[in-house]
Design a protein around this motif. Structure first.
Motif, mmCIF file in Angstrom:
data_model
loop_
_atom_site.group_PDB
_atom_site.id
_atom_site.type_symbol
_atom_site.label_atom_id
_atom_site.label_comp_id
_atom_site.label_asym_id
_atom_site.label_seq_id
_atom_site.Cartn_x
_atom_site.Cartn_y
_atom_site.Cartn_z
ATOM 1 N N ALA A 143 8.787 -19.391 33.115
ATOM 2 C CA ALA A 143 9.739 -20.442 33.501
ATOM 3 C C ALA A 143 10.189 -21.264 32.297
ATOM 4 C CB ALA A 143 9.104 -21.353 34.552
ATOM 5 N N CYS A 144 9.561 -21.042 31.128
ATOM 6 C CA CYS A 144 10.007 -21.704 29.891
ATOM 7 C C CYS A 144 11.132 -20.880 29.262
ATOM 8 C CB CYS A 144 8.849 -21.824 28.909
ATOM 9 S SG CYS A 144 7.535 -22.928 29.475
ATOM 10 N N GLN A 145 11.954 -21.544 28.443
ATOM 11 C CA GLN A 145 13.080 -20.827 27.835
ATOM 12 C C GLN A 145 12.624 -19.891 26.712
ATOM 13 O OE1 GLN A 145 15.677 -24.012 26.616
ATOM 14 N NE2 GLN A 145 15.743 -24.828 28.694
ATOM 15 N N SER A 146 11.572 -20.278 25.976
ATOM 16 C CA SER A 146 11.062 -19.439 24.884
ATOM 17 C C SER A 146 9.561 -19.269 25.029
ATOM 18 C CB SER A 146 11.336 -20.085 23.519
ATOM 19 O OG SER A 146 12.709 -20.304 23.337
ATOM 20 N N ARG A 147 9.072 -18.116 24.539
ATOM 21 C CA ARG A 147 7.629 -17.841 24.575
ATOM 22 C C ARG A 147 7.194 -17.369 23.191
ATOM 23 N NH1 ARG A 147 9.855 -17.271 29.033
ATOM 24 N NH2 ARG A 147 11.005 -15.418 28.374
ATOM 25 N N ARG A 211 -1.567 -20.204 12.068
ATOM 26 C CA ARG A 211 -1.157 -21.111 10.978
ATOM 27 C C ARG A 211 0.368 -21.276 10.894
ATOM 28 N NH1 ARG A 211 -2.865 -16.376 8.664
ATOM 29 N NH2 ARG A 211 -1.400 -15.280 7.295
ATOM 30 N N HIS A 212 1.113 -20.353 11.541
ATOM 31 C CA HIS A 212 2.586 -20.441 11.495
ATOM 32 C C HIS A 212 3.187 -20.963 12.810
ATOM 33 C CE1 HIS A 212 2.402 -18.479 7.703
ATOM 34 N NE2 HIS A 212 2.044 -17.299 8.176
ATOM 35 N N VAL A 213 2.319 -21.429 13.737
ATOM 36 C CA VAL A 213 2.816 -21.856 15.053
ATOM 37 C C VAL A 213 3.835 -22.990 14.928
ATOM 38 C CG1 VAL A 213 2.115 -23.158 17.128
ATOM 39 C CG2 VAL A 213 0.946 -21.041 16.539
ATOM 40 N N LEU A 214 3.542 -23.987 14.098
ATOM 41 C CA LEU A 214 4.442 -25.150 14.023
ATOM 42 C C LEU A 214 5.841 -24.740 13.569
ATOM 43 C CD1 LEU A 214 1.998 -27.778 12.499
ATOM 44 C CD2 LEU A 214 2.713 -27.540 14.874
ATOM 45 N N GLY A 215 5.908 -23.833 12.597
ATOM 46 C CA GLY A 215 7.214 -23.341 12.141
ATOM 47 C C GLY A 215 7.934 -22.583 13.240
ATOM 48 N N ALA A 216 7.185 -21.754 13.985
ATOM 49 C CA ALA A 216 7.796 -20.984 15.080
ATOM 50 C C ALA A 216 8.303 -21.913 16.185
ATOM 51 C CB ALA A 216 6.775 -19.992 15.646
ATOM 52 N N VAL A 217 7.552 -22.986 16.445
ATOM 53 C CA VAL A 217 7.986 -23.963 17.461
ATOM 54 C C VAL A 217 9.299 -24.619 17.033
ATOM 55 C CG1 VAL A 217 7.422 -26.241 18.432
ATOM 56 C CG2 VAL A 217 5.709 -24.414 18.466
ATOM 57 N N ARG A 218 9.370 -25.031 15.772
ATOM 58 C CA ARG A 218 10.624 -25.641 15.277
ATOM 59 C C ARG A 218 11.798 -24.669 15.436
ATOM 60 N NH1 ARG A 218 7.344 -27.138 10.793
ATOM 61 N NH2 ARG A 218 6.862 -29.361 10.766
ATOM 62 N N PHE A 222 14.960 -25.562 17.847
ATOM 63 C CA PHE A 222 16.219 -25.922 17.199
ATOM 64 C C PHE A 222 17.139 -24.728 16.993
ATOM 65 C CE2 PHE A 222 13.114 -29.234 15.680
ATOM 66 C CZ PHE A 222 13.523 -30.194 16.610
ATOM 67 N N GLY A 223 16.962 -23.695 17.873
ATOM 68 C CA GLY A 223 17.941 -22.617 17.960
ATOM 69 C C GLY A 223 17.860 -21.543 16.904
ATOM 70 N N ARG A 224 16.797 -21.543 16.084
ATOM 71 C CA ARG A 224 16.718 -20.541 15.027
ATOM 72 C C ARG A 224 15.936 -19.287 15.448
ATOM 73 N NH1 ARG A 224 15.860 -25.440 12.132
ATOM 74 N NH2 ARG A 224 13.597 -25.096 12.085
ATOM 75 N N LEU A 225 15.303 -19.340 16.599
ATOM 76 C CA LEU A 225 14.527 -18.183 17.079
ATOM 77 C C LEU A 225 15.370 -17.397 18.072
ATOM 78 C CD1 LEU A 225 11.781 -16.662 17.280
ATOM 79 C CD2 LEU A 225 11.220 -18.195 19.176
ATOM 80 N N LYS A 226 15.536 -16.120 17.809
ATOM 81 C CA LYS A 226 16.324 -15.280 18.719
ATOM 82 C C LYS A 226 15.511 -15.023 19.984
ATOM 83 C CE LYS A 226 18.917 -11.020 19.023
ATOM 84 N NZ LYS A 226 19.043 -9.634 18.562
ATOM 85 N N ARG A 227 16.057 -15.435 21.119
ATOM 86 C CA ARG A 227 15.323 -15.280 22.376
ATOM 87 C C ARG A 227 15.527 -13.895 22.962
ATOM 88 N NH1 ARG A 227 17.331 -20.535 25.368
ATOM 89 N NH2 ARG A 227 17.055 -19.218 27.192
ATOM 90 N N ALA A 228 14.435 -13.380 23.569
ATOM 91 C CA ALA A 228 14.519 -12.066 24.237
ATOM 92 C C ALA A 228 15.441 -12.194 25.443
ATOM 93 C CB ALA A 228 13.127 -11.635 24.683
ATOM 94 N N LYS A 229 16.372 -11.283 25.549
ATOM 95 C CA LYS A 229 17.319 -11.300 26.680
ATOM 96 C C LYS A 229 17.260 -9.944 27.368
ATOM 97 C CE LYS A 229 19.618 -15.302 26.132
ATOM 98 N NZ LYS A 229 20.581 -15.466 25.056
ATOM 99 N N PRO A 230 17.470 -9.928 28.698
ATOM 100 C CA PRO A 230 17.476 -8.632 29.391
ATOM 101 C C PRO A 230 18.625 -7.762 28.884
ATOM 102 C CG PRO A 230 18.187 -10.408 30.861
ATOM 103 C CD PRO A 230 17.693 -11.052 29.617
#
Length: 698
Positions: A143-147, A211-218, A222-230
Motif C-alpha cells: 500500500a506504500c508507493q515505494s518499497r 548502510r545505504h538505506v538513508l540515501g535510498a530513502v531520499r 524526492f523522485g530519484r528512485l525509479k518505481r516498479a510499474k506493472p
C-alpha cells in the motif's frame, strides 16, 4: 536529513531516522520527523519480539495515519524497529475459533480501511524492509508507493498454509503490480522469495545494504528512485479472456498438490482472481467475503490449530542449548542424514563408520541437501567443513552428544556402547536413534545409564520436523533438558515420550501399514489401498510409505511390536518375509511393491471400472491410529493430547487439515469412532477393539 543509527541488527545497525523521545503518544508506534520534514513511523509492537497485526495495532495505525494527514510531512517512511524483521503478518491468535463469517468479514473490512487509508495518503510513502515481510506485512508494504528492500529480506504470503489466502488487499494489489502467473504462484504455494527475486519481479523498487538505506530513502521520496510499474504482460494477464485461460491452468497445477474438498483456499483464490482480477475495487471487496468464508472452514481452523501445535512444541524444547560438538556413529541413510542436518544447523559434527563408502555417500547427500536449502555458496562450504569424516571414531572424545544410528540389533548396539562409554568425556550425553528398542534393554550394560536418552529422528530427516526424545526411569534430570534444548537448536520439534516399544509414532503407524498388507492379502489392488488413504488426506498411501521406509524396517518393527502387543496388531503375511528375503526392499533397492525410478514410485492409474474406495477401507486404515494414540495417553507414554496430534502431523505427515488423529476423533465424535471400531472388530478381529482410554477421552 538528520539521523542516528541506533538499533542493533545482528552485526549491523538499523537506520531508524531521527532520535526518538522515550515516551510518545502511541503504544506500538514511534513517530518522529527529520530535518527535511519527513515523518519516520517505526512499528515496534509492545511486549513482543516480532511485529504482527492485531485489531488494536490496526486501530492505532489508523490513528497515526490520521495524525500524519493533519501534520502534512514532506513524506512518510515506514519501517520496523524490531531486529527480527518488518512484519510477520496478522496475529494468528485472533483467527482461532472463528465460526461466524459475517463477524470475520466485519473485522477484515475495518482492517482493509486502514490499509486503504495508507494507500490514499497524499504524500510520498516508502516502506523500508529488512528481515521477513510476510502476509499482512507485505500487504502494508504494497500500500506504500515505494518499497526499499535491505539485502537479506524475505517476502511471501504464507496464508495458504493456514487454509486462507491474503486478506488485507494483497490479492488485488499484488496481482495488479506483478505478473499474475508469478504473483498467484507465490500466493498459491506460500513460498518465500529473497530481496533480489522480489526486485526482479517488480515487487520492490530497489535492494540496498543497510548502510545505504538513508540515501535510498531520499531517492525514493524526492523522485530519484525509479518505481516498479506493472508491464504490458501484467496488464494483459489481468484481462478477462487471458484470466480465464490462466485460471484453468492454475487449477490443474493446484489439483496436483491438493484436493479442493481438503484444501479449499487455493481454489478460492483462483476463483477470486478469475472473477474480479480486471477491477481492483471489485477484487478488494470480493477478497473480504472470500477470506471470511475460508476462515470458518474446518480446514482453516485445524491448520491454525496446527500452527499453534508447532509453537507449543517449539516452546517445549526450551532454550540454553549446551551442545557444540556432535559425534554420529553409523553413516547409513539415517545416521548420515542426521549428521548432515545437524552440521547444516551450525554445529560441528564428526561422522564415524566402519567403512569409508557410507561416509562418502553421506557427505555427497549433504552437499545435495545444502545446495537446496542454503542460499549462499560460502555458507554451503562452511556447512560441509563442519561435517567431518571420522573413520577412527576419535570425535567421540570431545563430543558433547554422541548419537548412535547403527542397525536395529540389541547386541550390536550394546557392543558399540561397550567400546564407546570409556572414551566419552564426563557430562557427555549418549543418544540412540533406535525406532523400536526400549531403552530399558539398551541401558543394562552401561556404567552410567542415566546419560542415555533416545533421539528418534524420522525419515527424511530434512523434511520431517519431529524428534521423539525418549526417556527411561533412570535418566539424570539435566540429560532430558539438554536433549530437548538440542532438538530445538537444530530447528526440530521435540516430543518427550517414555520408553515403550515403538514409542508413539511407530506404534501408531505400524497398524496403519500392516492393515494395508492384510488388505493386499485380501486381493485388494495396492493402488486402491493407497488411494483410500490419500482420499482421507494422507500425503501418501501406506503401501507407498512402506516402500519409502524400507520393507525390511517395516518387517522388523512389526515383529518387535507384535512380541509386545500380540493380536492388537494385524498378522505379518508370509509373502512379505519372502519379498524382503529376495531383497525387494522398496525405494532403496528400486523395487518393492512399486518400481522406483529417480526417487519416485511408478504407478499406473486405477482402471475406470472396478472397485472404488469405500468408507470402511478408510476406517480400517486410519481409526487404529487414533486408537493407539488414546492407548499411549492412557498408559502415560505421552501426557499431552495436543502433543500427540502434533507428533503425528510433524512425524508422519498425518493429514494436517484434520488437526491430528485425536482431533479427528473429537470432530467425528468419540461415540461414532468407538462404535465403528466395535463393528470392525466383529468383522475383522480383535485388533480393532476400542482401547479403554476412550472412556475418559475428551
Amino acid at each position: 536529513m538528520d539521523s542516528k543509527i541506533i538499533t542493533a541488527l545482528g552485526d549491523r545497525l538499523l537506520s531508524l531516522g531521527p532520535e526518538r523521545a522515550p515516551d510518545g503518544p502511541y503504544r506500538h508506534f514511534k513517530l518522529t520527523r527529520d530535518a527535511d520534514g519527513v515523518a519516520w513511523l517505526l512499528f515496534d509492537r509492545a511486549d513482543a519480539s516480532t511485529n504482527t497485526l492485531s485489531s488494536d495495532v490496526m486501530e492505532e495505525f489508523d490513528a497515526v495515519l490520521a495524525a500524519i494527514e493533519t501534520e502534512r510531512p514532506a513524506g512518510l517512511v515506514i519501517r520496523s524497529a524490531k531486529a527480527s524483521g518488518f512484519i510477520a503478518g496478522a496475529d494468528v491468535n485472533e483467527f482461532r475459533g472463528a465460526t461466524d463469517p459475517e463477524m470475520v468479514e466485519t473485522r477484515i473490512r475495518a482492517a482493509h480501511a486502514v490499509v486503504d487509508h495508507l494507500e490514499a495518503l497524499k504524500l510520498p510513502t516508502v516502506a523500508v524492509i529488512h528481515g521477513f515481510c510476510l502476509g499482512g506485512g507485505l500487504e502494508v508494504a504494497l500500500a506504500c508507493q515505494s518499497r526499499i528492500a535491505v539485502d537479506g529480506a524475505r517476502f511471501g504470503f504464507p496464508e495458504v498454509t493456514l487454509g486462507l489466502h491474503p486478506g488485507l488487499g494483497g490479492t488485488a494489489r499484488f496481482t495488479a503490480l506483478v505478473n499474475p502467473t508469478q504473483s498467484m504462484a507465490l500466493m498459491l504455494t506460500g513460498r518465500t522469495i529473497d530481496a533480489r527475486r522480489a526486485k526482479a519481479l517488480g515487487l520492490v523498487d530497489t535492494v540496498t545494504q543497510e548502510r545505504h538505506v538513508l540515501g535510498a530513502v531520499r531517492d525514493a521520496l524526492f523522485g530519484r528512485l525509479k518505481r516498479a510499474k506493472p508491464g504490458l504482460l501484467t496488464r494483459a494477464a489481468n484481462l478477462g479472456p487471458v484470466r480465464g485461460l490462466l485460471a484453468r491452468r492454475m487449477r490443474i497445477e493446484a489439483a496436483k498438490a491438493t484436493r479442493r474438498e481438503h484444501y479449499p483456499a487455493p481454489y478460492a483464490l483462483i476463483d477470486l482472481w478469475e472473477r474480479n482480477g480486471g477491477s481492483k475495487a471489485a477484487m478488494l471487496k470480493a477478497e473480504q467475503a472470500s477470506f471470511a468464508k475460508l476462515m470458518v472452514t474446518p480446514t482453516a481452523q485445524n491448520l491454525i490449530r496446527v500452527f499453534f501445535l508447532r509453537e507449543q512444541m517449539k516452546k517445549a524444547a526450551g532454550s540454553g542449548n549446551t551442545i557444540k560438538h556432535v559425534h554420529v556413529i553409523g553413516a547409513g541413510a539415517m545416521g548420515g542424514d542426521i549428521a548432515a542436518w545437524v552440521a547444516g544447523q551450525g554445529m560441528r559434527v564428526s561422522l564415524a563408520d566402519m567403512k569409508a563408502e557410507p561416509i562418502a555417500g553421506a557427505v555427497k547427500r549433504a552437499a545435495e541437501l545444502y545446495g537446496k536449502i542454503i542460499r549462499k555458496p560460502t555458507e554451503v562450504r562452511d556447512a560441509l567443513d563442519r561435517l567431518i569424516p571420522d573413520m577412527d571414531g576419535e570425535g567421540v572424545r570431545n563430543a558433547d552428544l554422541i548419537i548412535e544410528a547403527v542397525p536395529e540389533k540389541l547386541e550390536l548396539k550394546q557392543k558399540v556402547y561397550a567400546g564407546l562409554e570409556p572414551k566419552m568425556k564426563p557430562g557427555a550425553i549418549l543418544a540412540t536413534n533406535t525406532s523400536s528398542i526400549p531403552l530399558q534393554d539398551l541401558r543394562t550394560t552401561l556404567a552410567r545409564p542415566g546419560r542415555l536418552v533416545g533421539l528418534h529422528f524420522f525419515n527424511p530427516v530434512s523434511r520431517l520436523q519431529l524428534v521423539e526424545v525418549v526417556s527411561h526411569d533412570g535418566n539424570e534430570l539435566d540429560v532430558l533438558k539438554e536433549a530437548l534444548a538440542f532438538v530445538g537448536a537444530i530447528d526440530r520439534l521435540p516430543l518427550q515420550v517414555k520408553s515403550s516399544p515403538g514409542f508413539l509414532v511407530n506404534r501408531a503407524l505400524t497398524p496403519y501399514m500392516l492393515e494395508a498388507m492384510v488388505m493386499l492379502d485380501e486381493k485388494t489392488d495396492q493402488r486402491l489401498i493407497d488411494a483410500a488413504a490419500e482420499q482421507f488426506g494422507m500425503p501418501m498411501g501406506p503401501i507407498e510409505l512402506a516402500d519409502q521406509v524400507g520393507l525390511d524396517i517395516c518387517l522388523d518393527v512389526g515383529d518387535m511390536l507384535r512380541t509386545k502387543f500380540g493380536d492388537l496388531l494385524p498378522p505379518t503375511p508370509a509373502w512379505l518375509r519372502d519379498r524382503v528375503a529376495r531383497g525387494e526392499l522398496g525405494r532403496k533397492t528400486g523395487k518393492g511393491f512399486y518400481t522406483w525410478k529417480d526417487g519416485k514410485a511408478e504407478k499406473a492409474p486405477l482402471p475406470e471400472t472396478g472397485p472404488r474406495v469405500t468408507d470402511q477401507m478408510i476406517d480400517r486404515l486410519v481409526l487404529p491410529m487414533s486408537n493407539v494414540c488414546v492407548a499411549a495417553l492412557r498408559e502415560g507414554i505421552v501426557d499431552n493430547p495436543d502433543a500427540v496430534d502434533g507428533a503425528m502431523i510433524f512425524g508422519t505427515g498425518y493429514a494436517p487439515f484434520r488437526g491430528g488423529p485425536l482431533n479427528y476423533a473429537r470432530a467425528r465424535g468419540v461415540e461414532n469412532v468407538v462404535s465403528t471400531l466395535h463393528t470392525l472388530a466383529e468383522r475383522f478381529g480383535g485388533r480393532f477393539a476400542p482401547d479403554p482410554g476412550w472412556d475418559n477421552f475428551k
